[in-house]
Design a protein around this motif. Structure first.
Motif, PDB file in Angstrom:
ATOM      1  N   ASN A  94       1.268  -1.457  -0.036  1.00  0.00           N
ATOM      2  CA  ASN A  94      -0.401   0.449  -0.217  1.00  0.00           C
ATOM      3  C   ASN A  94       1.074   1.496  -0.197  1.00  0.00           C
ATOM      4  O   ASN A  94       1.787   1.197   0.871  1.00  0.00           O
ATOM      5  CB  ASN A  94      -0.610  -0.311   1.244  1.00  0.00           C
ATOM      6  CG  ASN A  94      -1.689  -1.538   1.355  1.00  0.00           C
ATOM      7  OD1 ASN A  94      -2.698  -1.768  -0.135  1.00  0.00           O
ATOM      8  ND2 ASN A  94      -2.759  -0.944   2.483  1.00  0.00           N
ATOM      9  N   GLN A  95       0.973   2.331  -0.483  1.00  0.00           N
ATOM     10  CA  GLN A  95       1.417   3.317  -0.985  1.00  0.00           C
ATOM     11  C   GLN A  95       0.621   4.726   0.375  1.00  0.00           C
ATOM     12  O   GLN A  95      -0.710   4.436   0.017  1.00  0.00           O
ATOM     13  CB  GLN A  95       0.958   4.013  -2.604  1.00  0.00           C
ATOM     14  CG  GLN A  95       2.393   4.998  -2.388  1.00  0.00           C
ATOM     15  CD  GLN A  95       2.057   5.805  -3.755  1.00  0.00           C
ATOM     16  OE1 GLN A  95       1.538   5.538  -5.248  1.00  0.00           O
ATOM     17  NE2 GLN A  95       2.164   7.121  -4.201  1.00  0.00           N
ATOM     18  N   ILE A  96       1.419   5.243   0.566  1.00  0.00           N
ATOM     19  CA  ILE A  96       0.875   5.736   1.944  1.00  0.00           C
ATOM     20  C   ILE A  96       0.879   7.251   1.965  1.00  0.00           C
ATOM     21  O   ILE A  96       0.376   8.100   3.004  1.00  0.00           O
ATOM     22  CB  ILE A  96       1.739   5.031   3.147  1.00  0.00           C
ATOM     23  CG1 ILE A  96       3.080   5.616   3.655  1.00  0.00           C
ATOM     24  CG2 ILE A  96       1.214   3.736   3.164  1.00  0.00           C
ATOM     25  CD1 ILE A  96       3.244   5.345   5.050  1.00  0.00           C
ATOM     26  N   ASN A  97       1.744   7.954   0.775  1.00  0.00           N
ATOM     27  CA  ASN A  97       1.714   9.029   0.433  1.00  0.00           C
ATOM     28  C   ASN A  97       2.398   9.038  -0.693  1.00  0.00           C
ATOM     29  O   ASN A  97       1.920   7.671  -1.477  1.00  0.00           O
ATOM     30  CB  ASN A  97       2.519  10.167   1.349  1.00  0.00           C
ATOM     31  CG  ASN A  97       4.032   9.075   1.920  1.00  0.00           C
ATOM     32  OD1 ASN A  97       4.368   8.475   2.755  1.00  0.00           O
ATOM     33  ND2 ASN A  97       4.562   9.290   0.416  1.00  0.00           N
ATOM     34  N   ASP A  98       2.400  10.711  -1.579  1.00  0.00           N
ATOM     35  CA  ASP A  98       2.243  11.048  -2.688  1.00  0.00           C
ATOM     36  C   ASP A  98       4.302  10.902  -2.548  1.00  0.00           C
ATOM     37  O   ASP A  98       4.838  10.788  -1.569  1.00  0.00           O
ATOM     38  CB  ASP A  98       2.391  12.690  -2.832  1.00  0.00           C
ATOM     39  CG  ASP A  98       0.687  13.099  -3.191  1.00  0.00           C
ATOM     40  OD1 ASP A  98       0.438  12.243  -3.628  1.00  0.00           O
ATOM     41  OD2 ASP A  98       0.558  14.492  -2.937  1.00  0.00           O
ATOM     42  N   ILE A  99       4.706  10.907  -3.679  1.00  0.00           N
ATOM     43  CA  ILE A  99       6.127   9.818  -3.724  1.00  0.00           C
ATOM     44  C   ILE A  99       6.797  11.021  -5.199  1.00  0.00           C
ATOM     45  O   ILE A  99       6.073  11.485  -6.164  1.00  0.00           O
ATOM     46  CB  ILE A  99       6.541   8.432  -4.955  1.00  0.00           C
ATOM     47  CG1 ILE A  99       5.980   7.946  -3.371  1.00  0.00           C
ATOM     48  CG2 ILE A  99       7.626   7.892  -4.774  1.00  0.00           C
ATOM     49  CD1 ILE A  99       6.027   6.257  -4.217  1.00  0.00           C
ATOM     50  N   ASN A 100       7.496  11.268  -4.542  1.00  0.00           N
ATOM     51  CA  ASN A 100       8.685  12.637  -5.869  1.00  0.00           C
ATOM     52  C   ASN A 100       9.733  11.736  -6.370  1.00  0.00           C
ATOM     53  O   ASN A 100      10.924  11.132  -5.220  1.00  0.00           O
ATOM     54  CB  ASN A 100       9.032  13.364  -4.938  1.00  0.00           C
ATOM     55  CG  ASN A 100       9.924  14.784  -5.949  1.00  0.00           C
ATOM     56  OD1 ASN A 100      10.409  14.238  -6.962  1.00  0.00           O
ATOM     57  ND2 ASN A 100      10.165  15.501  -5.836  1.00  0.00           N
TER      58      ASN A 100
ATOM     59  N   TYR B 144      -3.163   8.323  -4.382  1.00  0.00           N
ATOM     60  CA  TYR B 144      -1.677   9.347  -4.348  1.00  0.00           C
ATOM     61  C   TYR B 144      -0.743   9.267  -5.765  1.00  0.00           C
ATOM     62  O   TYR B 144      -0.961   8.272  -6.294  1.00  0.00           O
ATOM     63  CB  TYR B 144      -0.472   8.666  -3.289  1.00  0.00           C
ATOM     64  CG  TYR B 144      -1.235   8.379  -1.772  1.00  0.00           C
ATOM     65  CD1 TYR B 144      -1.850   9.987  -1.254  1.00  0.00           C
ATOM     66  CD2 TYR B 144      -1.740   7.795  -0.333  1.00  0.00           C
ATOM     67  CE1 TYR B 144      -1.662  10.196   0.233  1.00  0.00           C
ATOM     68  CE2 TYR B 144      -2.360   7.659   0.221  1.00  0.00           C
ATOM     69  CZ  TYR B 144      -1.923   8.855   0.677  1.00  0.00           C
ATOM     70  OH  TYR B 144      -2.528   9.285   2.680  1.00  0.00           O
ATOM     71  N   GLU B 145      -0.142   9.697  -5.884  1.00  0.00           N
ATOM     72  CA  GLU B 145       0.218  10.366  -6.814  1.00  0.00           C
ATOM     73  C   GLU B 145       2.347   9.320  -6.834  1.00  0.00           C
ATOM     74  O   GLU B 145       2.745   9.766  -5.738  1.00  0.00           O
ATOM     75  CB  GLU B 145       0.802  11.891  -7.370  1.00  0.00           C
ATOM     76  CG  GLU B 145      -0.885  12.365  -7.746  1.00  0.00           C
ATOM     77  CD  GLU B 145      -0.686  13.553  -8.400  1.00  0.00           C
ATOM     78  OE1 GLU B 145       0.260  14.470  -8.365  1.00  0.00           O
ATOM     79  OE2 GLU B 145      -1.830  14.103  -8.991  1.00  0.00           O
TER      80      GLU B 145
END
Length: 245
Positions: free
Chosen positions: A7-13, A43-44
């Motif tokens: 699970n992705q838990i925040n935006d990723i740059n 999220y992105e």
């Protein structure tokens, strides 16, 4: 990790993949042979960079198989470049892979064939649902074919549902606003709006379509497209081969 659930838990740059630190000039190394579940949770992932013009299976996922599930993944302002089997999200979706509620915006470039804004190649009971692409999709080689705004080539009992492409698409042959070639697959409630350009061949012309460049409707493999539409004005291509829209 290829069989695990994430699970992705925040935006990723992901902009550091563009020539920074350990990534080097080739950028991100695609995830291959994925069979688990990846849920982006809406999220992105921004600025992903892949630059491998001589390599196959390029995308965030090089390829996934065996009922892998990719949900709610959104790539923005990204660049993916490779040889063949190239997609913004995934190079190949195989054997029951499911892609739901996902998107790609940016540039996808392939040197040869099976190049798509979201997926390069779908095969064998795989699904794309509620997903879209925008930006540019191009195949640049002299034998560059099966190029689509969303999917380059769909073969053998795949489903593309409630999805669309705003991508500008260019290639040599089998160039489609949504799908380059749909062979024994179903497309339902989809649309495309991007400009489509195909160079063709001097000896036999080309297949280019505002929606699907080549939709197989004869022989062993049948392709179906229903409840779908395309923007003829923006695509600037006035025909589709074998569409059942």
């Amino acid at each position: 990790y290829r069989t695990h659930h994430f699970n992705q838990i925040n935006d990723i740059n992901a902009s550091l993949t563009n020539g920074q630190s350990e990534w080097g000039s080739s950028g991100f190394v695609p995830i291959i042979a994925f069979t688990g579940l990846f849920n982006g949770m809406g999220y992105e992932i921004s600025g992903l960079y892949i630059n491998r013009p001589s390599n196959t299976n390029q995308g965030l996922f090089g390829y996934a198989k065996n009922s892998a599930r990719i949900y709610n993944v959104h790539l923005v302002d990204s660049h993916v470049q490779g040889d063949r089997y190239i997609g913004g999200l995934m190079g190949q979706a195989l054997y029951g892979t499911q892609i739901w509620n996902s998107s790609f915006s940016g540039d996808v470039v392939g040197s040869l064939e099976r190049v798509g804004g979201l997926v390069g190649f779908m095969g064998y009971y795989s699904y794309v649902r509620n997903s879209y692409s925008s930006g540019t999709v191009s195949a640049t080689g002299t034998t560059a074919y099966y190029v689509g705004g969303l999917d380059g080539y769909s073969k053998n009992n795949n489903y593309v549902l409630n999805s669309y492409s705003h991508s500008t698409v260019s290639g040599r042959d089998y160039v489609g606003g949504l799908i380059g070639r749909n062979q024994y697959g179903r497309v339902d409630s989809c649309y495309s709006t991007g400009n489509v350009q195909g160079a063709g061949y001097s000896d036999r012309g080309l297949y280019a379509g505002s929606f699907i460049a080549h939709n197989d409707i004869t022989g062993t493999y049948w392709g179906f497209a229903v409840n779908s539409m395309y923007d003829m004005d923006s695509s600037r291509v006035m025909r589709n081969h074998g569409d059942a829209v």
